[in-house]
Design a protein around this motif. Structure first.
Motif, short mmCIF file in Angstrom:
data_model
loop_
_atom_site.label_atom_id
_atom_site.label_comp_id
_atom_site.label_asym_id
_atom_site.label_seq_id
_atom_site.Cartn_x
_atom_site.Cartn_y
_atom_site.Cartn_z
N THR A 118 0.86 -1.19 0.00
CA THR A 118 0.00 0.00 0.00
C THR A 118 0.90 1.24 0.00
O THR A 118 1.71 1.43 0.91
N VAL A 119 0.73 2.08 -1.01
CA VAL A 119 1.65 3.20 -1.23
C VAL A 119 1.28 4.41 -0.38
O VAL A 119 2.17 5.14 0.11
N ILE A 120 -0.01 4.67 -0.19
CA ILE A 120 -0.45 5.89 0.50
C ILE A 120 -0.86 5.57 1.95
O ILE A 120 -1.35 4.48 2.23
N PRO A 121 -0.66 6.52 2.89
CA PRO A 121 -1.11 6.28 4.27
C PRO A 121 -2.64 6.26 4.34
O PRO A 121 -3.31 6.97 3.60
N LEU A 122 -3.16 5.45 5.23
CA LEU A 122 -4.61 5.28 5.33
C LEU A 122 -5.08 5.37 6.78
O LEU A 122 -4.34 5.04 7.70
N ASP A 123 -6.33 5.81 6.94
CA ASP A 123 -7.06 5.64 8.19
C ASP A 123 -7.94 4.40 8.04
O ASP A 123 -8.80 4.36 7.14
N ILE A 124 -7.73 3.39 8.88
CA ILE A 124 -8.52 2.15 8.80
C ILE A 124 -9.56 2.19 9.91
O ILE A 124 -9.22 2.22 11.11
N ILE A 125 -10.83 2.21 9.51
CA ILE A 125 -11.95 2.41 10.46
C ILE A 125 -12.75 1.12 10.54
O ILE A 125 -13.30 0.65 9.54
N PHE A 126 -12.81 0.55 11.72
CA PHE A 126 -13.55 -0.69 11.95
C PHE A 126 -14.97 -0.34 12.43
O PHE A 126 -15.14 0.44 13.37
N ILE A 127 -15.97 -0.95 11.77
CA ILE A 127 -17.37 -0.60 12.01
C ILE A 127 -18.11 -1.83 12.55
O ILE A 127 -17.99 -2.93 11.99
N GLY A 128 -18.88 -1.66 13.64
CA GLY A 128 -19.64 -2.76 14.23
C GLY A 128 -20.93 -3.05 13.49
O GLY A 128 -21.31 -2.35 12.54
N SER B 232 -9.22 -5.04 14.94
CA SER B 232 -10.43 -4.40 15.45
C SER B 232 -10.58 -4.73 16.93
O SER B 232 -10.04 -5.73 17.41
N THR B 233 -11.31 -3.90 17.63
CA THR B 233 -11.54 -4.14 19.06
C THR B 233 -12.79 -4.99 19.32
O THR B 233 -13.10 -5.30 20.47
N GLY B 234 -13.49 -5.35 18.26
CA GLY B 234 -14.70 -6.18 18.39
C GLY B 234 -15.07 -6.72 17.03
O GLY B 234 -14.43 -6.41 16.02
N PRO B 235 -16.12 -7.55 16.98
CA PRO B 235 -16.56 -8.07 15.68
C PRO B 235 -16.95 -6.94 14.74
O PRO B 235 -17.78 -6.09 15.08
N ALA B 236 -16.34 -6.93 13.57
CA ALA B 236 -16.57 -5.86 12.60
C ALA B 236 -17.51 -6.34 11.51
O ALA B 236 -17.34 -7.43 10.96
N ALA B 237 -18.51 -5.50 11.19
CA ALA B 237 -19.41 -5.78 10.08
C ALA B 237 -18.90 -5.17 8.79
O ALA B 237 -19.35 -5.54 7.71
N ALA B 238 -17.95 -4.25 8.92
CA ALA B 238 -17.34 -3.62 7.74
C ALA B 238 -16.09 -2.89 8.20
O ALA B 238 -15.93 -2.55 9.39
N VAL B 239 -15.19 -2.66 7.23
CA VAL B 239 -13.98 -1.87 7.48
C VAL B 239 -13.90 -0.81 6.39
O VAL B 239 -14.05 -1.11 5.20
N LEU B 240 -13.68 0.44 6.80
CA LEU B 240 -13.62 1.57 5.87
C LEU B 240 -12.21 2.13 5.85
O LEU B 240 -11.61 2.34 6.91
N GLU B 241 -11.70 2.35 4.66
CA GLU B 241 -10.37 2.95 4.50
C GLU B 241 -10.51 4.32 3.86
O GLU B 241 -11.13 4.46 2.80
N LEU B 242 -9.96 5.33 4.54
CA LEU B 242 -9.92 6.71 4.03
C LEU B 242 -8.47 7.17 3.96
O LEU B 242 -7.57 6.50 4.47
#
Length: 290
Positions: free
Chosen positions: A230-240, A262-272
């Motif tokens: 992965t070339v660019i830095p990302l914010d990885i957001i874990f969604i319940g 993730s700190t819990g079961p994730a239903a989706a992960v968002l990368e910005l």
């Protein structure tokens, strides 16, 4: 002189007959009981004599008061509850069970009273339940000051037609994030299959400020991402599963192979883009809709 504790047949017949009369048994049942006990017929008749006399007197009194054995009635031929009580008392004083029609009428009257009581109890209970439910709804209704908070807590999915990303060929959908700074809308690529999720944003050299990629997970599970290729830095957001942010791995370092869990079961992960979550004030507990 009789031995201590001895009772003659005549005495036993009288005592046994009196005991059975107190239990409300009729003459025929008492005679059968005494016959099974071996009491002679003449002694049985003598023991039952007083009961027969009492029954005859009770019936005579009943006829005199127009209370016959088929139920007490007034001059118009209607059953009178007050007269019924007198008849019952008369037969009970005579030590004889009530005629079956009198018992039937009493059982019917008692059944009506019980039915009326049950109906009243059910009616009272239903009224109480309705009042309690109404009180509970009033107690649970938010005040005016809280109404705005609940409205802001709800986040509607953004509208907009899905398109296809020119580089990845993935479907692009609208996504909205609600934070303390307000509502923020993005256009994100959707990585659904295992191959699409494995590749993710690898080898991408640039991404728009309001663009990103989302990785749906069905069923929700513990997840961990890394930055391989992965070339660019990302914010990885874990969604319940409730569409709320579990945790954010901010500014993930390009090419870093350290797992970011993730700190819990994730239903989706968002990368910005890296640092974008901080710009919009994104925190755990914020809602995301897509």
């Amino acid at each position: 002189m009789a031995a201590a504790g001895y009772v003659s047949d005549e005495g036993y017949a009288r005592m046994r007959g009196a005991s059975l009369r107190r239990r409300g048994l009729g003459a025929r049942r008492i005679a059968q009981d005494l016959g099974q006990a071996g009491i002679a017929a003449d002694l049985r008749d003598e023991a039952l004599g007083s009961q027969r006399e009492a029954r005859a007197a009770a019936l005579a009194l009943a006829r005199k008061r127009r209370l016959g054995p088929f139920g007490p009635r007034d001059e118009a031929g209607r059953i009178d509850p007050a007269l019924r009580e007198k008849q019952v008392a008369t037969f009970l004083r005579a030590g004889h069970p009530l005629p079956w029609r009198a018992r039937w009428s009493m059982q019917r009257a008692n059944a009506k009273r019980k039915t009326g009581f049950m109906k009243q109890t059910i009616k009272t209970g239903l009224m109480g339940a309705v009042l309690a439910l109404a009180g509970g709804m009033m107690a649970c209704s938010p005040a005016t000051a809280d109404a705005g908070h609940h409205k802001s807590d709800a986040l509607a999915a953004p509208s907009g037609a899905a398109t296809v990303h020119p580089i990845s060929g993935l479907k692009v959908i609208p996504l909205a994030i609600a934070t303390k700074t307000g509502r923020h809308e993005f256009r994100v690529e959707v990585a659904v299959t295992g191959e699409e999720q494995e590749k993710g944003l690898m080898f991408r050299t640039a991404m728009g400020a309001d663009e990103g990629m989302i990785f749906p997970m069905e069923p929700p599970r513990m997840a961990a991402f890394w930055m391989k290729n992965t070339v660019i830095p990302l914010d990885i957001i874990f969604i319940g599963a409730n569409h709320r942010v579990l945790n954010v791995a901010a500014n993930a370092v390009p090419y870093d192979l350290t797992p970011l869990p993730s700190t819990g079961p994730a239903a989706a992960v968002l990368e910005l883009n890296g640092g974008r979550a901080a710009q919009i004030g994104l925190k755990p507990g914020d809602r995301i809709a897509w």
